[in-house]
Design a protein around this motif. Structure first.
Motif, PDB file in Angstrom:
ATOM      1  N   HIS A 225      23.827  62.012 -89.436  1.00  0.00           N
ATOM      2  CA  HIS A 225      24.423  60.878 -89.831  1.00  0.00           C
ATOM      3  C   HIS A 225      25.845  60.853 -89.268  1.00  0.00           C
ATOM      4  O   HIS A 225      26.202  59.417 -88.751  1.00  0.00           O
ATOM      5  N   LEU A 229      26.742  57.543 -86.869  1.00  0.00           N
ATOM      6  CA  LEU A 229      27.941  56.819 -86.971  1.00  0.00           C
ATOM      7  C   LEU A 229      28.646  56.600 -85.772  1.00  0.00           C
ATOM      8  O   LEU A 229      29.374  55.612 -85.642  1.00  0.00           O
ATOM      9  N   TYR A 230      28.949  57.621 -85.198  1.00  0.00           N
ATOM     10  CA  TYR A 230      29.593  57.413 -83.835  1.00  0.00           C
ATOM     11  C   TYR A 230      28.958  56.419 -82.836  1.00  0.00           C
ATOM     12  O   TYR A 230      29.788  55.902 -82.174  1.00  0.00           O
ATOM     13  N   GLN A 233      29.639  52.939 -84.187  1.00  0.00           N
ATOM     14  CA  GLN A 233      30.894  52.606 -83.935  1.00  0.00           C
ATOM     15  C   GLN A 233      31.304  52.238 -82.348  1.00  0.00           C
ATOM     16  O   GLN A 233      31.941  51.330 -82.180  1.00  0.00           O
ATOM     17  N   THR A 259      37.606  50.159 -90.094  1.00  0.00           N
ATOM     18  CA  THR A 259      36.376  51.016 -90.356  1.00  0.00           C
ATOM     19  C   THR A 259      37.074  52.399 -90.958  1.00  0.00           C
ATOM     20  O   THR A 259      38.063  53.106 -90.578  1.00  0.00           O
ATOM     21  N   LEU A 262      34.998  58.974 -90.669  1.00  0.00           N
ATOM     22  CA  LEU A 262      33.712  59.709 -91.197  1.00  0.00           C
ATOM     23  C   LEU A 262      34.171  60.672 -92.295  1.00  0.00           C
ATOM     24  O   LEU A 262      35.556  61.266 -92.124  1.00  0.00           O
TER      25      LEU A 262
END
Length: 500
Positions: A225, A229-230, A233, A259, A262
């Motif tokens: 995950h 997410l990287y 982004q 944002t 993480l």
């Protein structure tokens, strides 16, 4: 005690005296003759009873074979009260008990011999050997032969104490046995609890292993995950850059958002840019636009589309895609023009089939058609569901759910029909001089020729068929052309906001 002793001595003396007055054939004569001593009942009564009900049995045996006389007594003594017991001369001669063992050694010849012994049944056994009687000679006082009774008293007292001690020991043993049983039950319970605890420990171990496996799985998913997410982004940054470029062209409102970093990553939160540019007039309405006019919307990234927004009719939020009001724009056009759109949003125009396809497929939209004739009569038709397909499917029409203030002339007949223009070879489009969702040919054609005054005829216009702005049910005629028409859509679930 002394009374018993004196009675015994007195009887002994009487016995000896009577024996001395008998003939020489008595017990002490040198002759071998043996008279029947047992018939002398005066000297040897059978029993003698003492008070308190305690009886002492005494058996006496004599022998004439030897010069000395053997005297044996058998005492039955009650354990509770033995000091007042009377002695009883025997009724018969008894043999010596082999169980007796003398406790007192031999005495002098004058006193004879005797012994006393306590049997296992609690009786006192006395054995005496009477000495020969010497006439004319004074006898020496013999020792007390009844001291066995004192020994019995002491023994009985000790025996009573030992019995009490034995009872106490028995009771103690019972208590100890009961306590031992209780300990046994406790040990059994503890063993069972031990077995259960072992089972619980096994269960806990299994749970721990299961949790460890889950932790490993979650850790793996977390890293996956994090990677996703990287990537998201990065895509968000690219999208923000594109929106910034669009905003410079369109003037769309851009807001800055932060944002969150993480988990397990100590990165500084990035400031991202999210666009609130609207994709239709309803979203503009919710962003605060309340006046009708031309506004820019974005149907696809990088594509800016000016549209006319009706913010007044039935609460507003309508995106207009067709308008007829003065006849200044010709609608007798080909496929590409109808696909890309023509005219001006503030005046007569067609938004474009491709833009209408994108707009109507963003969600669930409703269609509203505003109609006005040359007598300034206004009516409307409302369709609950509306959308068109893509160009490959000829922008096929899907319309249903009619309601309104005019009789339906569009949905029931033109639904599921593809779009046609005069240059596509469709005869209805050629006769009507317009692009429309023709069937055979139409009951409604709102892209027809604009006829001022409303009424027209085939002969006057040299026509092959009707080609005006027709809504057949308005006059029940194909030869009445309306003055003003507007077609617009908005999301089906739109709810206007009440003014404060």
């Amino acid at each position: 005690m002394f009374r018993m002793k004196w009675r015994f001595i007195l009887l002994t003396f009487v016995f000896l005296t009577r024996r001395l007055h008998q003939p020489v054939t008595g017990d002490f004569a040198p002759s071998d003759e043996r008279p029947d001593v047992g018939h002398d009942e005066d000297v040897h009564p059978n029993t003698l009873t003492e008070t308190n009900g305690d009886v002492l049995d005494m058996n006496i045996q004599t022998s004439r074979d030897v010069p000395n006389k053997n005297f044996e007594t058998n005492w039955d003594i009650n354990k509770d009260n033995f000091e007042d017991a009377d002695w009883h001369p025997p009724s018969s001669l008894l043999e010596t008990d082999s169980d007796l063992s003398p406790e007192i050694g031999p005495l002098s010849a004058q006193c004879g011999e005797y012994s006393s012994h306590l049997t296992s049944s609690g009786h006192c056994r006395l054995m005496a050997t009477l000495p020969p009687v010497l006439v004319g000679t004074s006898q020496k006082r013999c020792p007390d032969m009844f001291r066995c009774t004192d020994d019995i008293s002491n023994w009985l007292h000790e025996n009573q104490n030992r019995k009490e001690q034995l009872d106490d020991l028995t009771e103690t043993m019972s208590e100890l046995q009961e306590e031992l049983r209780n300990h046994g039950h406790r040990i059994t319970t503890l063993e069972e609890q031990g077995v259960e605890s072992v089972g619980l420990n096994l269960t806990f171990d299994q749970r721990l292993r299961c949790l460890e496996l889950r932790h490993a799985e979650v850790d793996t998913l977390f890293h996956v995950h994090a990677t996703l997410l990287y990537e998201l982004q990065a895509q968000l940054r690219n999208l923000s850059a594109a929106v910034q470029r669009v905003s410079r062209k369109t003037g769309c409102k851009i807001n800055d958002v932060r944002t969150s970093p993480l988990l397990a990553m100590r990165a500084t939160p990035e400031r991202q840019h999210l666009s609130f540019c609207s994709s239709d007039c309803a979203s503009l309405y919710h962003n605060g636009v309340r006046h009708s006019g031309v506004y820019n919307i974005i149907l696809s990234p990088g594509t800016v589309l000016p549209v006319y927004c009706d913010m007044e009719t039935e609460g507003g939020g309508w995106t207009v895609f067709q308008r007829r009001r003065d006849g200044l724009v010709s609608f007798n056009r080909g496929w590409s023009e109808y696909r890309d759109g023509f005219g001006e949003p503030r005046g007569e125009h067609w938004l474009g089939n491709q833009q209408l396809h994108l707009l109507s497929n963003q969600g669930h939209y409703s269609l509203r058609i505003e109609l006005q004739d040359w007598s300034h009569v206004q009516r409307h038709a409302l369709y609950h569901s509306f959308r068109i397909e893509n160009e490959e499917n000829h922008y096929r029409l899907h319309v249903s759910g009619f309601s309104g203030t005019v009789e339906d002339s569009f949905g029931w007949y033109h639904d599921q029909q593809g779009f046609s223009t005069p240059d596509t070879g469709n005869i209805c489009a050629e006769i009507s001089h317009a692009g429309w969702w023709f069937h055979q040919c139409f009951y409604a054609n709102l892209n027809g020729v604009y006829y001022r005054g409303g009424r027209y005829s085939l002969k006057a216009q040299n026509l092959l068929g009707p080609d005006g702005i027709v809504w057949f049910s308005w006059k029940d005629s194909d030869f009445y052309s309306l003055k003003a028409v507007t077609m617009m859509i908005r999301p089906r679930n739109f709810r206007p906001r009440l003014s404060p």
